[in-house]
Design a protein around this motif. Structure first.
Motif, mmCIF file in Angstrom:
data_model
loop_
_atom_site.group_PDB
_atom_site.id
_atom_site.type_symbol
_atom_site.label_atom_id
_atom_site.label_comp_id
_atom_site.label_asym_id
_atom_site.label_seq_id
_atom_site.Cartn_x
_atom_site.Cartn_y
_atom_site.Cartn_z
ATOM 1 N N GLU A 86 0.831 -1.207 0.000
ATOM 2 C CA GLU A 86 0.000 0.000 0.000
ATOM 3 C C GLU A 86 0.862 1.251 0.000
ATOM 4 O O GLU A 86 0.569 2.224 -0.712
ATOM 5 C CB GLU A 86 -0.941 -0.016 1.204
ATOM 6 N N VAL A 87 1.929 1.243 0.780
ATOM 7 C CA VAL A 87 2.849 2.388 0.810
ATOM 8 C C VAL A 87 3.581 2.511 -0.519
ATOM 9 O O VAL A 87 3.712 3.604 -1.082
ATOM 10 C CB VAL A 87 3.863 2.240 1.967
ATOM 11 N N ALA A 88 4.064 1.373 -1.052
ATOM 12 C CA ALA A 88 4.828 1.383 -2.303
ATOM 13 C C ALA A 88 3.989 1.871 -3.476
ATOM 14 O O ALA A 88 4.454 2.678 -4.303
ATOM 15 C CB ALA A 88 5.368 -0.022 -2.584
ATOM 16 N N ASN A 89 2.740 1.407 -3.563
ATOM 17 C CA ASN A 89 1.888 1.785 -4.688
ATOM 18 C C ASN A 89 1.597 3.276 -4.731
ATOM 19 O O ASN A 89 1.469 3.871 -5.804
ATOM 20 C CB ASN A 89 0.573 1.001 -4.648
ATOM 21 N N GLU A 90 1.502 3.891 -3.566
ATOM 22 C CA GLU A 90 1.273 5.334 -3.511
ATOM 23 C C GLU A 90 2.432 6.110 -4.121
ATOM 24 O O GLU A 90 2.271 7.245 -4.566
ATOM 25 C CB GLU A 90 1.054 5.782 -2.063
ATOM 26 N N LEU A 91 3.613 5.484 -4.134
ATOM 27 C CA LEU A 91 4.815 6.128 -4.661
ATOM 28 C C LEU A 91 5.218 5.570 -6.023
ATOM 29 O O LEU A 91 6.344 5.758 -6.473
ATOM 30 C CB LEU A 91 5.969 5.957 -3.660
ATOM 31 N N ASP A 92 4.275 4.867 -6.672
ATOM 32 C CA ASP A 92 4.507 4.286 -8.005
ATOM 33 C C ASP A 92 5.629 3.250 -8.018
ATOM 34 O O ASP A 92 6.357 3.119 -9.011
ATOM 35 C CB ASP A 92 4.799 5.385 -9.041
ATOM 36 N N TYR A 93 5.762 2.524 -6.922
ATOM 37 C CA TYR A 93 6.699 1.397 -6.865
ATOM 38 C C TYR A 93 5.904 0.100 -6.855
ATOM 39 O O TYR A 93 4.768 0.052 -6.372
ATOM 40 C CB TYR A 93 7.562 1.461 -5.603
ATOM 41 N N LYS A 94 6.495 -0.938 -7.389
ATOM 42 C CA LYS A 94 5.923 -2.272 -7.350
ATOM 43 C C LYS A 94 6.822 -3.171 -6.509
ATOM 44 O O LYS A 94 8.022 -2.928 -6.379
ATOM 45 C CB LYS A 94 5.785 -2.866 -8.764
ATOM 46 N N ILE A 95 6.222 -4.221 -5.935
ATOM 47 C CA ILE A 95 7.016 -5.134 -5.121
ATOM 48 C C ILE A 95 7.070 -6.518 -5.763
ATOM 49 O O ILE A 95 6.140 -6.938 -6.438
ATOM 50 C CB ILE A 95 6.491 -5.229 -3.670
ATOM 51 N N ILE A 96 8.189 -7.184 -5.537
ATOM 52 C CA ILE A 96 8.375 -8.575 -5.945
ATOM 53 C C ILE A 96 8.397 -9.402 -4.669
ATOM 54 O O ILE A 96 9.278 -9.222 -3.827
ATOM 55 C CB ILE A 96 9.687 -8.769 -6.718
ATOM 56 N N ILE A 97 7.416 -10.289 -4.496
ATOM 57 C CA ILE A 97 7.315 -11.083 -3.272
ATOM 58 C C ILE A 97 8.039 -12.410 -3.470
ATOM 59 O O ILE A 97 7.766 -13.143 -4.432
ATOM 60 C CB ILE A 97 5.845 -11.335 -2.897
ATOM 61 N N CYS A 98 8.962 -12.721 -2.573
ATOM 62 C CA CYS A 98 9.722 -13.976 -2.629
ATOM 63 C C CYS A 98 9.602 -14.701 -1.296
ATOM 64 O O CYS A 98 9.514 -14.066 -0.243
ATOM 65 C CB CYS A 98 11.200 -13.706 -2.916
ATOM 66 N N GLN A 99 9.609 -16.031 -1.334
ATOM 67 C CA GLN A 99 9.527 -16.848 -0.134
ATOM 68 C C GLN A 99 10.843 -17.609 0.078
ATOM 69 O O GLN A 99 11.345 -18.227 -0.858
ATOM 70 C CB GLN A 99 8.378 -17.854 -0.242
ATOM 71 N N SER A 100 11.343 -17.571 1.303
ATOM 72 C CA SER A 100 12.571 -18.317 1.619
ATOM 73 C C SER A 100 12.264 -19.709 2.147
ATOM 74 O O SER A 100 13.144 -20.565 2.189
ATOM 75 C CB SER A 100 13.400 -17.557 2.666
ATOM 76 N N TYR A 101 11.036 -19.933 2.602
ATOM 77 C CA TYR A 101 10.619 -21.198 3.225
ATOM 78 C C TYR A 101 11.517 -21.566 4.408
ATOM 79 O O TYR A 101 11.683 -22.740 4.729
ATOM 80 C CB TYR A 101 10.622 -22.327 2.187
ATOM 81 N N ASP A 102 12.091 -20.546 5.048
ATOM 82 C CA ASP A 102 13.008 -20.734 6.183
ATOM 83 C C ASP A 102 14.213 -21.588 5.793
ATOM 84 O O ASP A 102 14.832 -22.243 6.639
ATOM 85 C CB ASP A 102 12.284 -21.362 7.383
ATOM 86 N N ASP A 103 14.557 -21.595 4.510
ATOM 87 C CA ASP A 103 15.688 -22.360 3.997
ATOM 88 C C ASP A 103 16.834 -21.387 3.701
ATOM 89 O O ASP A 103 16.698 -20.484 2.872
ATOM 90 C CB ASP A 103 15.272 -23.115 2.734
ATOM 91 N N TYR A 104 17.959 -21.593 4.367
ATOM 92 C CA TYR A 104 19.087 -20.665 4.252
ATOM 93 C C TYR A 104 19.577 -20.542 2.810
ATOM 94 O O TYR A 104 19.780 -19.431 2.294
ATOM 95 C CB TYR A 104 20.225 -21.128 5.168
ATOM 96 N N ASN A 105 19.776 -21.665 2.127
ATOM 97 C CA ASN A 105 20.270 -21.630 0.753
ATOM 98 C C ASN A 105 19.265 -20.970 -0.191
ATOM 99 O O ASN A 105 19.642 -20.239 -1.107
ATOM 100 C CB ASN A 105 20.609 -23.041 0.267
ATOM 101 N N LYS A 106 17.984 -21.236 0.044
ATOM 102 C CA LYS A 106 16.937 -20.602 -0.750
ATOM 103 C C LYS A 106 16.969 -19.090 -0.542
ATOM 104 O O LYS A 106 16.783 -18.313 -1.493
ATOM 105 C CB LYS A 106 15.574 -21.168 -0.359
ATOM 106 N N GLU A 107 17.214 -18.665 0.674
ATOM 107 C CA GLU A 107 17.272 -17.237 0.966
ATOM 108 C C GLU A 107 18.434 -16.585 0.234
ATOM 109 O O GLU A 107 18.290 -15.493 -0.333
ATOM 110 C CB GLU A 107 17.397 -17.019 2.479
ATOM 111 N N ILE A 108 19.589 -17.240 0.214
ATOM 112 C CA ILE A 108 20.753 -16.720 -0.507
ATOM 113 C C ILE A 108 20.429 -16.567 -1.990
ATOM 114 O O ILE A 108 20.707 -15.524 -2.606
ATOM 115 C CB ILE A 108 21.977 -17.652 -0.330
ATOM 116 N N GLN A 109 19.828 -17.602 -2.585
ATOM 117 C CA GLN A 109 19.467 -17.564 -4.003
ATOM 118 C C GLN A 109 18.471 -16.452 -4.297
ATOM 119 O O GLN A 109 18.555 -15.773 -5.330
ATOM 120 C CB GLN A 109 18.893 -18.911 -4.427
ATOM 121 N N THR A 110 17.531 -16.241 -3.384
ATOM 122 C CA THR A 110 16.520 -15.206 -3.564
ATOM 123 C C THR A 110 17.145 -13.818 -3.540
ATOM 124 O O THR A 110 16.822 -12.964 -4.371
ATOM 125 C CB THR A 110 15.445 -15.318 -2.464
#
Length: 347
Positions: A86-110
């Motif tokens: 909601e805050v980002a859209n007011e400023l004409d920004y878009k968000i990319i949502i990523c999930q780490s699944y609490d996995d350390y290696n997945k978080e690094i890749q993300t």
């Protein structure tokens, strides 16, 4: 496979130069209105899609923000993301949502993927397995700002937004004691990230300050999911003296305990009172309804988003980068699962 339309294709279609097309697409004032309209019409006809990464390289800004959450299917994280967006859209920004699944290696890749996507910054809640933060430091070294929320760490010199987990736990346990509970168990996590450390500390201090003895046998570690709550409750029922209350560091753990107690015909809250943590939507629909600590998820999202863009604007202006730790005050939502005093005489 179809080739992607480029500005050179539009230029050839209109018999003008590629630089003119580029200026028209970017609303350069040197381009006439008629030319700009012709370029936009041709771009639509030819199904032209701008290369955001190339644009980010040219302009130094992509208007994209990466948001990393452990999992997007939890109401808490979904609500925080909504607040940020909601805050980002007011400023004409878009968000990319990523999930780490609490996995350390997945978080690094993300984190690496978001950096390659040329995001203007990253907002993250760190995974339970994350103990090394070099992947986040790599972002900082590239000048990419970071804001952490909920699950944070003092090992990164970045802005942080969290609730007062200690205060939430302290208030929850104090409430149970005020309802006459004297043998209070605690469901916690073996992975001692800050939120669980603080909830455990609030639990132990509340017992101490109210003169209630601490019993290590009543502190059970698990992943705090529904099945973990069930197993922890079954383990407590094998004790010579079972607890008269459970304070769980998650609503899911408390819900698992509730299921077992009902299966064993143990009255809630008369025999065992329950308090969870998070105020997940299901807590107001359980039978009995579940007392819980509200983490103010939407508010956290708004505060996190505002803090991020304040930092981004400060960087754009080459201003001083003063790190902030914003701590929100949680709210105890008292429901039927802990209100023993209102049921006096009904044992």
């Amino acid at each position: 496979m179809a080739t992607k339309t480029t500005i050179h294709d539009i230029a050839s279609f209109l018999n003008i130069t590629a630089s003119t097309v580029s200026r028209a697409l970017n609303n350069n004032p040197r381009i006439s209105e008629n030319t700009r309209k012709a370029v936009l019409k041709a771009a639509k006809q030819l199904n032209y899609q701008p290369n955001n990464i190339a644009a980010a390289l040219r302009n130094g800004k992509s208007n994209l923000i990466g948001v990393i959450v452990p999992t997007a299917d939890r109401a808490f994280f979904a609500s925080v993301v909504r607040g940020i967006e909601e805050v980002a859209n007011e400023l004409d920004y878009k968000i990319i949502i990523c999930q780490s699944y609490d996995d350390y290696n997945k978080e690094i890749q993300t984190v690496e993927a978001l950096a390659n996507a040329r995001v203007d910054g990253v907002i993250a809640s760190i995974g339970k397995e994350t103990l090394n933060f070099e992947h986040y430091n790599a972002l900082l070294n590239k000048g990419i700002p970071i804001v952490l929320f909920d699950r944070t760490t003092d090992q990164l010199a970045v802005n942080q937004v969290m609730i007062d987990d200690y205060e939430g736990a302290y208030e929850a346990v104090s409430h149970l004691i005020s309802e006459g509970c004297k043998r209070i168990a605690h469901f916690t996590s073996p992975i001692k990230i800050s939120i669980y450390k603080e909830r455990l500390r609030g639990y132990t201090d509340a017992l101490k300050d109210h003169g209630v003895p601490f019993d290590q046998d009543l502190v059970l570690e698990s992943n705090l999911q529904l099945e973990d709550g069930r197993q922890s409750m079954l383990q407590l029922l094998e004790l010579r003296e079972i607890p008269d209350a459970i304070f769980s560091a998650s609503d899911y753990g408390a819900m698992g305990a509730m299921q077992v107690l009902k299966e064993k015909n143990i009255k809630i809250p008369q025999q065992v009172a329950l308090v969870g943590f998070a105020n997940e939507p299901f807590t107001s629909f359980t039978d009995p309804t579940l007392t819980t600590v509200d983490q103010l998820s939407l508010t956290m999202g708004h505060v996190t988003g505002k803090l991020f863009f304040d930092q981004l604007n400060s960087q754009d202006k080459n201003g001083p980068q003063r790190m902030q730790k914003t701590i929100l005050k949680p709210k105890l939502i008292v429901r039927q699962s802990s209100l023993r005093s209102s049921l006096e005489g009904s044992y």
